[in-house]
Design a protein around this motif. Sequence first.
Motif, mmCIF file in Angstrom:
data_model
loop_
_atom_site.group_PDB
_atom_site.id
_atom_site.type_symbol
_atom_site.label_atom_id
_atom_site.label_comp_id
_atom_site.label_asym_id
_atom_site.label_seq_id
_atom_site.Cartn_x
_atom_site.Cartn_y
_atom_site.Cartn_z
ATOM 1 N N LEU A 98 27.197 -34.626 -8.385
ATOM 2 C CA LEU A 98 28.517 -35.178 -8.691
ATOM 3 C C LEU A 98 28.472 -36.069 -9.933
ATOM 4 C CD1 LEU A 98 29.835 -35.976 -5.103
ATOM 5 C CD2 LEU A 98 30.182 -33.933 -6.494
ATOM 6 N N HIS A 99 27.349 -36.768 -10.135
ATOM 7 C CA HIS A 99 27.214 -37.591 -11.338
ATOM 8 C C HIS A 99 27.206 -36.715 -12.589
ATOM 9 C CE1 HIS A 99 26.019 -41.021 -13.789
ATOM 10 N NE2 HIS A 99 25.073 -40.258 -14.324
ATOM 11 N N VAL A 100 26.423 -35.646 -12.557
ATOM 12 C CA VAL A 100 26.373 -34.727 -13.690
ATOM 13 C C VAL A 100 27.744 -34.116 -13.937
ATOM 14 C CG1 VAL A 100 25.448 -32.504 -14.459
ATOM 15 C CG2 VAL A 100 23.904 -34.215 -13.477
ATOM 16 N N MET A 101 28.435 -33.730 -12.874
ATOM 17 C CA MET A 101 29.751 -33.124 -13.017
ATOM 18 C C MET A 101 30.742 -34.092 -13.659
ATOM 19 S SD MET A 101 32.134 -31.297 -10.106
ATOM 20 C CE MET A 101 32.560 -32.837 -9.270
ATOM 21 N N THR A 102 30.739 -35.338 -13.206
ATOM 22 C CA THR A 102 31.689 -36.299 -13.768
ATOM 23 C C THR A 102 31.367 -36.637 -15.217
ATOM 24 O OG1 THR A 102 30.414 -38.158 -12.857
ATOM 25 C CG2 THR A 102 32.235 -37.313 -11.524
ATOM 26 N N ARG A 103 30.063 -36.700 -15.558
ATOM 27 C CA ARG A 103 29.706 -36.950 -16.967
ATOM 28 C C ARG A 103 30.219 -35.806 -17.844
ATOM 29 N NH1 ARG A 103 29.626 -41.924 -16.885
ATOM 30 N NH2 ARG A 103 30.820 -41.301 -15.053
ATOM 31 N N SER A 104 30.080 -34.576 -17.361
ATOM 32 C CA SER A 104 30.535 -33.428 -18.134
ATOM 33 C C SER A 104 32.050 -33.432 -18.298
ATOM 34 C CB SER A 104 30.079 -32.138 -17.449
ATOM 35 O OG SER A 104 30.557 -31.002 -18.137
ATOM 36 N N LEU A 105 32.769 -33.752 -17.220
ATOM 37 C CA LEU A 105 34.227 -33.749 -17.275
ATOM 38 C C LEU A 105 34.763 -34.863 -18.159
ATOM 39 C CD1 LEU A 105 35.084 -32.974 -13.541
ATOM 40 C CD2 LEU A 105 35.286 -31.442 -15.491
ATOM 41 N N ARG A 106 34.116 -36.016 -18.113
ATOM 42 C CA ARG A 106 34.643 -37.169 -18.858
ATOM 43 C C ARG A 106 34.207 -37.200 -20.314
ATOM 44 N NH1 ARG A 106 33.725 -41.963 -14.297
ATOM 45 N NH2 ARG A 106 35.323 -41.217 -12.854
ATOM 46 N N PHE A 107 32.949 -36.765 -20.576
ATOM 47 C CA PHE A 107 32.399 -36.953 -21.921
ATOM 48 C C PHE A 107 31.964 -35.664 -22.599
ATOM 49 C CE2 PHE A 107 31.080 -40.849 -19.449
ATOM 50 C CZ PHE A 107 32.117 -41.635 -19.921
ATOM 51 N N GLY A 108 32.039 -34.536 -21.906
ATOM 52 C CA GLY A 108 31.662 -33.267 -22.509
ATOM 53 C C GLY A 108 30.278 -32.801 -22.089
ATOM 54 N N LEU A 109 30.035 -31.511 -22.292
ATOM 55 C CA LEU A 109 28.772 -30.915 -21.858
ATOM 56 C C LEU A 109 27.572 -31.514 -22.583
ATOM 57 C CD1 LEU A 109 27.285 -28.770 -20.211
ATOM 58 C CD2 LEU A 109 27.740 -27.138 -22.070
ATOM 59 N N GLY A 110 27.721 -31.763 -23.879
ATOM 60 C CA GLY A 110 26.599 -32.321 -24.635
ATOM 61 C C GLY A 110 26.147 -33.662 -24.096
ATOM 62 N N ALA A 111 27.106 -34.534 -23.788
ATOM 63 C CA ALA A 111 26.760 -35.846 -23.251
ATOM 64 C C ALA A 111 26.128 -35.722 -21.871
ATOM 65 C CB ALA A 111 28.008 -36.723 -23.181
ATOM 66 N N SER A 112 26.580 -34.743 -21.095
ATOM 67 C CA SER A 112 26.051 -34.601 -19.745
ATOM 68 C C SER A 112 24.578 -34.195 -19.739
ATOM 69 C CB SER A 112 26.871 -33.591 -18.951
ATOM 70 O OG SER A 112 26.617 -32.266 -19.375
ATOM 71 N N LEU A 113 24.090 -33.621 -20.830
ATOM 72 C CA LEU A 113 22.681 -33.230 -20.890
ATOM 73 C C LEU A 113 21.763 -34.434 -20.729
ATOM 74 C CD1 LEU A 113 22.746 -30.606 -23.790
ATOM 75 C CD2 LEU A 113 22.577 -30.164 -21.334
ATOM 76 N N PHE A 114 22.167 -35.584 -21.276
ATOM 77 C CA PHE A 114 21.345 -36.787 -21.145
ATOM 78 C C PHE A 114 21.364 -37.307 -19.711
ATOM 79 C CE2 PHE A 114 22.691 -36.677 -25.600
ATOM 80 C CZ PHE A 114 21.451 -36.710 -26.226
ATOM 81 N N ALA A 115 22.515 -37.180 -19.058
ATOM 82 C CA ALA A 115 22.594 -37.561 -17.646
ATOM 83 C C ALA A 115 21.726 -36.636 -16.799
ATOM 84 C CB ALA A 115 24.043 -37.512 -17.169
ATOM 85 N N MET A 116 21.743 -35.334 -17.112
ATOM 86 C CA MET A 116 20.887 -34.381 -16.405
ATOM 87 C C MET A 116 19.411 -34.752 -16.560
ATOM 88 S SD MET A 116 22.462 -30.641 -17.331
ATOM 89 C CE MET A 116 24.198 -30.468 -17.730
ATOM 90 N N ALA A 117 19.021 -35.091 -17.801
ATOM 91 C CA ALA A 117 17.628 -35.452 -18.057
ATOM 92 C C ALA A 117 17.228 -36.684 -17.257
ATOM 93 C CB ALA A 117 17.418 -35.702 -19.553
ATOM 94 N N GLY A 118 18.129 -37.663 -17.146
ATOM 95 C CA GLY A 118 17.826 -38.857 -16.363
ATOM 96 C C GLY A 118 17.659 -38.551 -14.888
ATOM 97 N N CYS A 119 18.583 -37.771 -14.327
ATOM 98 C CA CYS A 119 18.498 -37.403 -12.912
ATOM 99 C C CYS A 119 17.220 -36.619 -12.627
ATOM 100 C CB CYS A 119 19.707 -36.566 -12.508
ATOM 101 S SG CYS A 119 21.273 -37.468 -12.402
ATOM 102 N N LEU A 120 16.921 -35.646 -13.479
ATOM 103 C CA LEU A 120 15.757 -34.798 -13.242
ATOM 104 C C LEU A 120 14.457 -35.589 -13.393
ATOM 105 C CD1 LEU A 120 15.034 -31.907 -12.525
ATOM 106 C CD2 LEU A 120 14.835 -31.405 -14.972
ATOM 107 N N SER A 121 14.417 -36.517 -14.341
ATOM 108 C CA SER A 121 13.227 -37.352 -14.502
ATOM 109 C C SER A 121 12.971 -38.176 -13.244
ATOM 110 C CB SER A 121 13.389 -38.287 -15.707
ATOM 111 O OG SER A 121 13.477 -37.551 -16.905
#
Length: 206
Positions: A25-48
């Motif tokens: 849900l965090h990744v989804m909201t980052r993508s919806l609010r800030f775009g797919l490119g910005a969500s990549l950094f959130a994905m990297a944080g979650c996966l790390s």
Amino acid sequence: MNPQTWALFFCAVFLLSGTPGPNMLHVMTRSLRFGLGASLFAMAGCLSAVVLVLCASATGLGAVLAASPNLFAGLRYAGVAYLVLLGIQAWRGAGGVPQVGTGPIAPSAGGLFRGGFLIGASNPKLLLFAAAFLPQFIDPAADQGLQLTILVATFAAAEAFWYAVYALGGRQLARHLARPALRRLFDRATGAIFVGFGLGLLAGRP
């Protein structure tokens, strides 16, 4: 590792990772609010966070399991109970998909990464997974280090796949799951599958 054991683990993890939770849900909201490119950094944080917690837990877990076969059996049964509990919670509809809006300016890449990392590291399901779920798929007589490496890598790959799915299709998913009838169907189907996995593991292993 036995191919059948790995396949069962992959199926269970694929379903577990795909179920709406804090990371997805965090990744989804980052993508919806800030775009797919910005969500990549959130994905990297979650996966790390996922990989770090699993590796740290698995390192200590391997030593404990080698020293205490009885604990190994206990953790296996705890994992079965955990799957059944997840199924009951899903059936009852715990953890719906929130409504998401739009934010004005995306945080920095570092801020997005830190946010994702904190979400991932604070997820209690991840700790329970490492302590109670992984041991069910480990053969105490084989190389535990190699088995744990395979399991952690499999989990990380499944997580990364679902991050991409939620980032790309999050808007459509949130719209559909906002409908009560579809949400109820989704919850009950997911709950039944979790319980089925738990009972299957209990019946299929000595």
